[in-house]
Scaffold this motif. Structure first.
Motif, PDB file in Angstrom:
ATOM      1  N   GLY A 142      17.189  -5.230 -17.632  1.00 31.86           N
ATOM      2  CA  GLY A 142      16.363  -4.136 -17.172  1.00 31.86           C
ATOM      3  C   GLY A 142      16.561  -3.964 -15.345  1.00 31.86           C
ATOM      4  N   ASP A 143      17.740  -4.259 -14.961  1.00 32.29           N
ATOM      5  CA  ASP A 143      17.919  -4.323 -13.397  1.00 32.29           C
ATOM      6  C   ASP A 143      16.819  -5.008 -12.675  1.00 32.29           C
ATOM      7  N   THR A 144      16.279  -6.161 -13.230  1.00 30.90           N
ATOM      8  CA  THR A 144      15.470  -7.115 -12.851  1.00 30.90           C
ATOM      9  C   THR A 144      14.068  -6.919 -13.306  1.00 30.90           C
ATOM     10  N   LEU A 164       1.600   0.399 -10.138  1.00 30.42           N
ATOM     11  CA  LEU A 164       2.327   0.122 -11.205  1.00 30.42           C
ATOM     12  C   LEU A 164       3.976   0.043 -11.001  1.00 30.42           C
ATOM     13  N   THR A 165       4.469   0.494 -10.138  1.00 32.39           N
ATOM     14  CA  THR A 165       5.693   0.409  -9.948  1.00 32.39           C
ATOM     15  C   THR A 165       6.115  -0.207  -8.462  1.00 32.39           C
ATOM     16  N   ALA A 166       7.451  -0.480  -8.216  1.00 34.65           N
ATOM     17  CA  ALA A 166       7.616  -1.059  -6.595  1.00 34.65           C
ATOM     18  C   ALA A 166       7.802   0.336  -6.108  1.00 34.65           C
ATOM     19  N   THR A 167       8.306   1.245  -6.532  1.00 40.41           N
ATOM     20  CA  THR A 167       8.282   2.575  -5.805  1.00 40.41           C
ATOM     21  C   THR A 167       6.901   3.023  -5.183  1.00 40.41           C
ATOM     22  N   ASP A 168       5.935   2.975  -5.948  1.00 43.44           N
ATOM     23  CA  ASP A 168       4.582   3.227  -5.458  1.00 43.44           C
ATOM     24  C   ASP A 168       4.215   2.069  -4.483  1.00 43.44           C
ATOM     25  N   CYS A 175      20.508   2.257   1.103  1.00 40.50           N
ATOM     26  CA  CYS A 175      19.554   1.503   0.828  1.00 40.50           C
ATOM     27  C   CYS A 175      19.293   2.075  -0.677  1.00 40.50           C
ATOM     28  N   TYR A 176      18.162   1.235  -1.500  1.00 38.05           N
ATOM     29  CA  TYR A 176      17.406   1.845  -2.453  1.00 38.05           C
ATOM     30  C   TYR A 176      16.294   1.419  -2.528  1.00 38.05           C
ATOM     31  N   HIS A 177      15.093   1.875  -2.619  1.00 35.26           N
ATOM     32  CA  HIS A 177      13.739   1.502  -2.683  1.00 35.26           C
ATOM     33  C   HIS A 177      12.935   2.239  -3.752  1.00 35.26           C
ATOM     34  N   GLY A 178      13.715   2.669  -4.965  1.00 33.02           N
ATOM     35  CA  GLY A 178      12.749   3.376  -5.761  1.00 33.02           C
ATOM     36  C   GLY A 178      12.701   4.785  -5.233  1.00 33.02           C
ATOM     37  N   THR A 179      12.133   5.579  -6.227  1.00 33.94           N
ATOM     38  CA  THR A 179      12.313   7.083  -5.852  1.00 33.94           C
ATOM     39  C   THR A 179      11.242   7.625  -4.591  1.00 33.94           C
ATOM     40  N   THR A 181      21.007  -4.659  -2.057  1.00 35.03           N
ATOM     41  CA  THR A 181      21.406  -5.382  -3.330  1.00 35.03           C
ATOM     42  C   THR A 181      21.624  -4.033  -4.425  1.00 35.03           C
ATOM     43  N   ASN A 182      21.641  -2.934  -3.727  1.00 31.39           N
ATOM     44  CA  ASN A 182      21.763  -1.708  -4.587  1.00 31.39           C
ATOM     45  C   ASN A 182      23.093  -1.140  -4.439  1.00 31.39           C
ATOM     46  N   VAL A 183      23.792  -1.489  -3.531  1.00 30.93           N
ATOM     47  CA  VAL A 183      25.149  -0.893  -3.306  1.00 30.93           C
ATOM     48  C   VAL A 183      26.183  -2.044  -3.244  1.00 30.93           C
ATOM     49  N   ILE A 208       9.053  -5.625   4.185  1.00 30.60           N
ATOM     50  CA  ILE A 208      10.397  -6.225   3.388  1.00 30.60           C
ATOM     51  C   ILE A 208      10.151  -5.906   1.853  1.00 30.60           C
ATOM     52  N   ASP A 209      10.873  -5.408   1.373  1.00 24.57           N
ATOM     53  CA  ASP A 209      11.199  -5.076  -0.134  1.00 24.57           C
ATOM     54  C   ASP A 209      11.874  -6.001  -0.883  1.00 24.57           C
ATOM     55  N   GLU A 210      10.985  -6.986  -1.602  1.00 26.61           N
ATOM     56  CA  GLU A 210      11.518  -8.163  -2.131  1.00 26.61           C
ATOM     57  C   GLU A 210      11.758  -7.776  -3.613  1.00 26.61           C
ATOM     58  N   THR A 211      11.728  -6.522  -4.087  1.00 21.23           N
ATOM     59  CA  THR A 211      11.746  -6.238  -5.473  1.00 21.23           C
ATOM     60  C   THR A 211      12.856  -6.909  -6.291  1.00 21.23           C
ATOM     61  N   HIS A 212      13.985  -6.988  -5.559  1.00 19.56           N
ATOM     62  CA  HIS A 212      15.404  -7.539  -6.022  1.00 19.56           C
ATOM     63  C   HIS A 212      15.632  -8.643  -5.453  1.00 19.56           C
ATOM     64  N   GLY A 241       7.690  -5.846  -7.123  1.00 15.16           N
ATOM     65  CA  GLY A 241       7.534  -5.193  -8.482  1.00 15.16           C
ATOM     66  C   GLY A 241       8.550  -5.824  -9.465  1.00 15.16           C
ATOM     67  N   LYS A 242       9.035  -4.914 -10.467  1.00 14.64           N
ATOM     68  CA  LYS A 242      10.021  -5.299 -11.526  1.00 14.64           C
ATOM     69  C   LYS A 242       9.433  -6.517 -12.207  1.00 14.64           C
ATOM     70  N   PRO A 243       9.970  -7.817 -12.034  1.00 14.87           N
ATOM     71  CA  PRO A 243       9.706  -8.760 -13.143  1.00 14.87           C
ATOM     72  C   PRO A 243       8.345  -9.582 -12.877  1.00 14.87           C
TER      73      PRO A 243
HETATM   74  C1  LIG Z   1      14.819  -2.808  -3.773  1.00 13.21           C
HETATM   75  C2  LIG Z   1      13.888  -2.053  -4.660  1.00 13.21           C
HETATM   76  N1  LIG Z   1      12.833  -1.449  -4.392  1.00 13.21           N
HETATM   77  C3  LIG Z   1      12.152  -0.692  -5.254  1.00 13.21           C
HETATM   78  C4  LIG Z   1      12.540  -0.283  -6.426  1.00 13.21           C
HETATM   79  C5  LIG Z   1      11.780   0.515  -7.366  1.00 13.21           C
HETATM   80  O1  LIG Z   1      11.533   0.060  -8.536  1.00 13.21           O
HETATM   81  P1  LIG Z   1      10.834   1.027  -9.436  1.00 13.21           P
HETATM   82  O2  LIG Z   1      11.990   1.743 -10.192  1.00 13.21           O
HETATM   83  O3  LIG Z   1      10.450  -0.239 -10.663  1.00 13.21           O
HETATM   84  O4  LIG Z   1       9.622   1.760  -8.875  1.00 13.21           O
HETATM   85  C6  LIG Z   1      13.824  -0.739  -6.926  1.00 13.21           C
HETATM   86  C7  LIG Z   1      14.439  -0.242  -8.109  1.00 13.21           C
HETATM   87  O5  LIG Z   1      15.743  -0.398  -8.391  1.00 13.21           O
HETATM   88  C8  LIG Z   1      14.608  -1.562  -6.048  1.00 13.21           C
HETATM   89  O6  LIG Z   1      16.077  -1.909  -6.251  1.00 13.21           O
END
Ligand SMILES: Cc1ncc(COP(=O)(O)O)c(C=O)c1O
Length: 450
Positions: free
Chosen positions: A80-82, A134-138, A162-166, A227-229, A255-259, A282-284
């Protein structure tokens, strides 16, 4: 040095597509049926991007494996991409969640689990105060809002690719002119992201200093390693410079530790002794059940508390009716207590080392100009010989057609990789046999290309 023979790619891809289509009739039929009710035949737009012409429809998953509706079983390195880095449906989280499902899921009231989780996150990451989403994006969006509010500055800074969600502000990339502009594919940006955001290359300390110097940046939103590129590691001294410069210019550091939670139980922050103002995860964190958390320092807590009026705190742009619900919190407690433990990480990281060694040997034996890299229990191969130093270099090494072939070749032989780049993640349930299976298939895929 051997180069790959690109003229072989279209034919190899056709062969893999035919094999995929003929061995997955039920997934194909479901995709055709979905055309009349789901946009593009998928419940979420990215699912169109899987190679093969249609996505697999999942029947059930267990640990590091899943079965599709056609009865094929796969080793799941995508997880599930983490979101499923815990392995699918880990028992402790499922037991805790089942109790909650039977005893009330969402109240707009706290449960004691929330305090346990806040205390545990403080212990792991060193930040004293926590809130939930509910999500790392939020969680990223809410952290940015708080940073803007307490600094009274509008702009944020992110790193190229970078990618930090939407998060609207983050969909910006550096153009050849050196200026930032909306990232390719950015759907309906609310405003030009160049107005809200400065973008610089990862590891570019001089560029960072220049961008921060005007004193307009509320916060830097950063993964500690991209981690997203593909994976882009920080160079020695980069994080020290990032922290010193943000402090010097009154900019907060998120610092976004989602991944990068793949680096260990306390993420990259604990492993490398980082000292952020905010931390997002977020995620896991809830074993696959939606949930995310963001933590911050005493100073941030004091500054934001001073600015929030009780009468307005429900409409301030931070929150959500389902955020911090009892189900997410129960699953988070069980996941942190029993699943994402030091012991689990020891197992996962050793397997990622095994994965990296196997893939590196396959690359060296074939002599292709690729490399493989690792961050904790996350491994990734990239189509360039040297490690990229920044997002721009990593993006330049991307090869959409080649990636699709590698992924579909693996899928047809029972291995799922993370789509959109070449990432493999280990869970507590992943085994050496799973890793060896990938190494063998990876070798075969390369052999067909040279
Ligand atoms: C570093 C990072 N932060 C935040 C997010 C957003 O996570 P979510 O899609 O669960 O909101 C992602 C999603 O891939 C991500 O890679």
């Amino acid at each position: 040095m051997q180069t790959i023979d690109r003229s072989k790619l279209p034919q190899l891809m056709r062969r893999e597509q035919e094999r995929f289509s003929s061995t997955h009739p039920k997934s194909r039929a479901l995709f055709e049926r979905a055309q009349s009710s789901l946009l593009g035949g998928v419940p979420m737009n990215w699912m169109k991007k899987w190679p093969g012409g249609f996505p697999l429809f999942v029947d059930r998953a267990f640990g590091a494996h899943f079965k599709d509706v056609d009865g094929h079983e796969y080793v799941d390195f995508c997880l599930g991409d983490t979101g499923a880095m815990t392995g699918h449906s880990p028992n402790p989280a499922i037991e805790a969640a089942t109790y909650r499902l039977q005893n009330g899921v969402t109240f707009m009231l706290p449960t004691e689990d929330a305090i346990w989780v806040g205390e545990e996150l403080a212990r792991r990451f060193g930040l004293p105060f926590w809130q939930f989403a509910l999500t790392a994006t939020d969680a990223n969006r809410f952290s940015i809002r708080i940073a803007r509010e307490i600094t009274q500055r509008n702009k944020i800074l992110v790193f190229n690719w970078c990618y930090h969600g939407t998060v609207d502000e983050s969909f910006i990339t550096l153009q050849p002119s050196g200026k930032g502009a909306a990232r390719r594919g950015n759907i309906g940006p609310p405003i030009d992201p160049a107005i809200t955001t400065e973008v610089v290359e990862f590891n570019d300390v001089a560029g960072l200093e220049h961008a921060l110097a005007a004193g307009e940046i509320a916060c830097v939103l950063a993964e500690p390693a991209l981690t997203n590129v593909g994976i882009v590691h920080p160079e020695p001294g980069f994080h020290t410079a990032l922290r010193e410069l943000t402090r010097k210019h009154g900019t907060l550091l998120i610092i976004d530790e989602t991944h990068t939670i793949c680096a260990g139980p306390g993420g990259y922050t604990k492993a490398e002794n980082l000292d952020p103002d905010f931390l997002v995860m977020g995620k896991p964190i809830a074993g696959g059940i939606p949930g995310a958390a963001y933590g911050f320092t005493q100073e941030v807590a004091d500054r934001i508390s001073a600015r929030i009026q009780t009468a307005d705190c429900d409409t301030g742009g931070i929150g959500g009716t389902l955020a911090a619900n009892a189900l997410s919190l129960a699953a988070m407690k069980a996941t942190l207590q029993h699943v994402l433990t030091q012991q689990a990480y020891d197992h996962m990281i050793a397997l990622a080392e095994e994965f990296t060694t196997g893939a590196a040997k396959a690359i060296a034996d074939a002599g292709v100009p690729w490399h493989v890299t690792r961050l904790g229990c996350r491994a990734e191969y990239l189509f360039c010989k040297e490690r990229p130093r920044n997002g721009g270099e990593a993006a330049a090494a991307a090869d959409f057609e080649l990636e699709r072939y590698m992924h579909l070749h693996a899928l047809n032989r029972g291995v799922l990789l993370t789509p959109f780049h070449n990432m493999a993640l280990m869970s507590p349930a992943t085994t050496k046999a799973d890793v060896d299976c990938h190494t063998r298939i990876f070798r075969e895929a390369i052999a067909e290309l040279v």
